[in-house]
Scaffold this motif. Structure first.
Motif, PDB file in Angstrom:
ATOM      1  N   GLY A  49       0.797  -1.220   0.000  1.00  0.00           N
ATOM      2  CA  GLY A  49       0.000   0.000   0.000  1.00  0.00           C
ATOM      3  C   GLY A  49       0.827   1.266   0.000  1.00  0.00           C
ATOM      4  O   GLY A  49       0.310   2.346  -0.295  1.00  0.00           O
ATOM      5  N   THR A  50       2.107   1.156   0.325  1.00  0.00           N
ATOM      6  CA  THR A  50       2.983   2.321   0.296  1.00  0.00           C
ATOM      7  C   THR A  50       3.434   2.578  -1.145  1.00  0.00           C
ATOM      8  O   THR A  50       3.813   1.657  -1.854  1.00  0.00           O
ATOM      9  N   ILE A  51       3.380   3.824  -1.548  1.00  0.00           N
ATOM     10  CA  ILE A  51       3.744   4.199  -2.916  1.00  0.00           C
ATOM     11  C   ILE A  51       5.163   4.751  -2.932  1.00  0.00           C
ATOM     12  O   ILE A  51       5.516   5.613  -2.118  1.00  0.00           O
ATOM     13  N   LEU A  52       5.963   4.265  -3.859  1.00  0.00           N
ATOM     14  CA  LEU A  52       7.328   4.753  -4.048  1.00  0.00           C
ATOM     15  C   LEU A  52       7.408   5.536  -5.352  1.00  0.00           C
ATOM     16  O   LEU A  52       6.928   5.081  -6.392  1.00  0.00           O
ATOM     17  N   ALA A  53       8.004   6.710  -5.289  1.00  0.00           N
ATOM     18  CA  ALA A  53       8.207   7.544  -6.474  1.00  0.00           C
ATOM     19  C   ALA A  53       9.692   7.825  -6.646  1.00  0.00           C
ATOM     20  O   ALA A  53      10.412   8.014  -5.662  1.00  0.00           O
TER      21      ALA A  53
ATOM     22  N   ALA B  80      14.902   7.743 -17.442  1.00  0.00           N
ATOM     23  CA  ALA B  80      14.674   7.396 -16.037  1.00  0.00           C
ATOM     24  C   ALA B  80      13.179   7.297 -15.746  1.00  0.00           C
ATOM     25  O   ALA B  80      12.732   6.403 -15.016  1.00  0.00           O
ATOM     26  N   ALA B  81      12.395   8.212 -16.311  1.00  0.00           N
ATOM     27  CA  ALA B  81      10.947   8.185 -16.108  1.00  0.00           C
ATOM     28  C   ALA B  81      10.343   6.905 -16.668  1.00  0.00           C
ATOM     29  O   ALA B  81       9.492   6.261 -16.042  1.00  0.00           O
ATOM     30  N   ARG B  82      10.798   6.515 -17.846  1.00  0.00           N
ATOM     31  CA  ARG B  82      10.276   5.290 -18.455  1.00  0.00           C
ATOM     32  C   ARG B  82      10.690   4.055 -17.648  1.00  0.00           C
ATOM     33  O   ARG B  82       9.935   3.089 -17.521  1.00  0.00           O
ATOM     34  N   GLN B  83      11.898   4.099 -17.111  1.00  0.00           N
ATOM     35  CA  GLN B  83      12.372   3.007 -16.270  1.00  0.00           C
ATOM     36  C   GLN B  83      11.499   2.868 -15.028  1.00  0.00           C
ATOM     37  O   GLN B  83      11.108   1.756 -14.644  1.00  0.00           O
ATOM     38  N   LEU B  84      11.184   3.981 -14.391  1.00  0.00           N
ATOM     39  CA  LEU B  84      10.332   3.963 -13.207  1.00  0.00           C
ATOM     40  C   LEU B  84       8.947   3.421 -13.550  1.00  0.00           C
ATOM     41  O   LEU B  84       8.378   2.629 -12.795  1.00  0.00           O
ATOM     42  N   ALA B  85       8.414   3.850 -14.693  1.00  0.00           N
ATOM     43  CA  ALA B  85       7.095   3.387 -15.107  1.00  0.00           C
ATOM     44  C   ALA B  85       7.097   1.878 -15.338  1.00  0.00           C
ATOM     45  O   ALA B  85       6.159   1.173 -14.956  1.00  0.00           O
ATOM     46  N   ARG B  86       8.160   1.362 -15.963  1.00  0.00           N
ATOM     47  CA  ARG B  86       8.246  -0.082 -16.197  1.00  0.00           C
ATOM     48  C   ARG B  86       8.275  -0.851 -14.875  1.00  0.00           C
ATOM     49  O   ARG B  86       7.797  -1.981 -14.788  1.00  0.00           O
ATOM     50  N   ALA B  87       8.850  -0.234 -13.856  1.00  0.00           N
ATOM     51  CA  ALA B  87       8.944  -0.882 -12.550  1.00  0.00           C
ATOM     52  C   ALA B  87       7.664  -0.721 -11.734  1.00  0.00           C
ATOM     53  O   ALA B  87       7.588  -1.215 -10.606  1.00  0.00           O
ATOM     54  N   GLY B  88       6.678  -0.014 -12.280  1.00  0.00           N
ATOM     55  CA  GLY B  88       5.421   0.187 -11.578  1.00  0.00           C
ATOM     56  C   GLY B  88       5.492   1.253 -10.495  1.00  0.00           C
ATOM     57  O   GLY B  88       4.660   1.272  -9.579  1.00  0.00           O
ATOM     58  N   LEU B  89       6.465   2.160 -10.607  1.00  0.00           N
ATOM     59  CA  LEU B  89       6.634   3.224  -9.617  1.00  0.00           C
ATOM     60  C   LEU B  89       6.095   4.549 -10.151  1.00  0.00           C
ATOM     61  O   LEU B  89       5.903   4.724 -11.352  1.00  0.00           O
ATOM     62  N   TRP B  90       5.875   5.473  -9.246  1.00  0.00           N
ATOM     63  CA  TRP B  90       5.472   6.818  -9.635  1.00  0.00           C
ATOM     64  C   TRP B  90       6.682   7.608 -10.117  1.00  0.00           C
ATOM     65  O   TRP B  90       7.821   7.326  -9.725  1.00  0.00           O
ATOM     66  N   ILE B  91       6.414   8.606 -10.943  1.00  0.00           N
ATOM     67  CA  ILE B  91       7.432   9.549 -11.410  1.00  0.00           C
ATOM     68  C   ILE B  91       7.187  10.871 -10.704  1.00  0.00           C
ATOM     69  O   ILE B  91       6.089  11.430 -10.774  1.00  0.00           O
ATOM     70  N   HIS B  92       8.204  11.354 -10.011  1.00  0.00           N
ATOM     71  CA  HIS B  92       8.116  12.631  -9.294  1.00  0.00           C
ATOM     72  C   HIS B  92       8.990  13.645 -10.036  1.00  0.00           C
ATOM     73  O   HIS B  92      10.202  13.444 -10.174  1.00  0.00           O
ATOM     74  N   ALA B  93       8.371  14.702 -10.537  1.00  0.00           N
ATOM     75  CA  ALA B  93       9.099  15.699 -11.333  1.00  0.00           C
ATOM     76  C   ALA B  93       9.063  17.049 -10.629  1.00  0.00           C
ATOM     77  O   ALA B  93       7.999  17.649 -10.475  1.00  0.00           O
ATOM     78  N   ASP B  94      10.229  17.520 -10.199  1.00  0.00           N
ATOM     79  CA  ASP B  94      10.336  18.824  -9.544  1.00  0.00           C
ATOM     80  C   ASP B  94      10.481  19.918 -10.598  1.00  0.00           C
ATOM     81  O   ASP B  94      11.488  19.986 -11.310  1.00  0.00           O
ATOM     82  N   VAL B  95       9.479  20.777 -10.670  1.00  0.00           N
ATOM     83  CA  VAL B  95       9.550  21.956 -11.537  1.00  0.00           C
ATOM     84  C   VAL B  95       9.916  23.130 -10.636  1.00  0.00           C
ATOM     85  O   VAL B  95       9.135  23.545  -9.782  1.00  0.00           O
TER      86      VAL B  95
END
Length: 222
Positions: A21-25, A39-54
């Motif tokens: 239930g814990t989400i990792l980004a 890196a974003a695509r890699q995270l998505a393939r792993a089922g993780l969230w993508i955190h983008a600091d603007v």
């Protein structure tokens, strides 16, 4: 499994797996600009969230480029959390632009909102786009200051270091994550690594952002 997928820190992944239930980004700001899309695509393939600091501030930080955020949203690359770190004069315009791209979540800084009406208005604009509205709280901000807004929010992000900076996480701040109502998820961001992750989870974090420690190989941003 590709070579890039093996770069995700196995200790962090294993600890998260022990807390269903814990989400990792993964924070793509932690890698050099040329590698952020990969890196974003890699995270998505792993089922993780993508955190983008603007980031737009007066300290010379350059965050994730808006064009990349647009690309990630347009291509639906993983669940996308856009953390806008900007002063009050620029915050509204950035929120407006990013919300139009239908990202999954927009996180904005409490400290850039001059009054309660600004918090409520920002939440309303984010939600109108279909995104969840999370409020980020800087290390020096007491939780009591944001408690009146809990009912407005979809989540609270507790910063363990100053937004946009690097350094060692202040683990005393993780206590804030355990002081939200049960219906309000709380996350931690800033300096989270394999050594302090367990403490963050024990404190009550439902959402964890990790950058350099998670994306541990490759060319990291300075």
């Amino acid at each position: 499994m590709t070579p890039r997928e093996r770069e995700l820190n196995p200790e962090i992944l294993a600890e998260i797996a022990r807390h269903p239930g814990t989400i990792l980004a993964g924070s793509i700001y932690a890698v050099v600009e040329a590698q952020r899309l990969a890196a974003a695509r890699q995270l998505a393939r792993a089922g993780l969230w993508i955190h983008a600091d603007v980031i737009t501030d007066d300290r010379g930080h350059r965050g994730v480029d808006l064009s990349l955020v647009h690309t990630l949203a347009e291509q639906r690359v993983g669940p996308l959390d856009v953390h806008v770190i900007a002063p009050e004069p620029e915050l509204g315009g950035l929120i407006e632009e990013i919300s139009a791209w239908q990202v999954d979540r927009v996180t904005f800084p409490f400290e850039s909102c001059p009054d309660p009406a600004a918090v409520a208005d920002t939440v309303e604009r984010i939600r109108a786009s279909g995104a969840a509205a999370w409020l980020a709280v800087a290390p020096a901000t007491e939780l009591a200051a944001v408690r009146p807004y809990f009912e407005l929010l979809d989540g609270l992000l507790v910063m363990l270091i100053e937004p946009g900076s690097t350094g060692t996480a202040d683990l005393t701040l993780t206590a804030k994550a355990g002081q939200t109502p049960p219906a309000l998820p709380a996350g931690v961001d800033g300096g989270v690594d394999a050594d302090n992750l367990a403490a963050c989870l024990r404190a009550g974090a439902d959402y964890v952002v990790s950058g350099r420690a998670l994306l541990s190989a490759g060319d990291l941003a300075s």
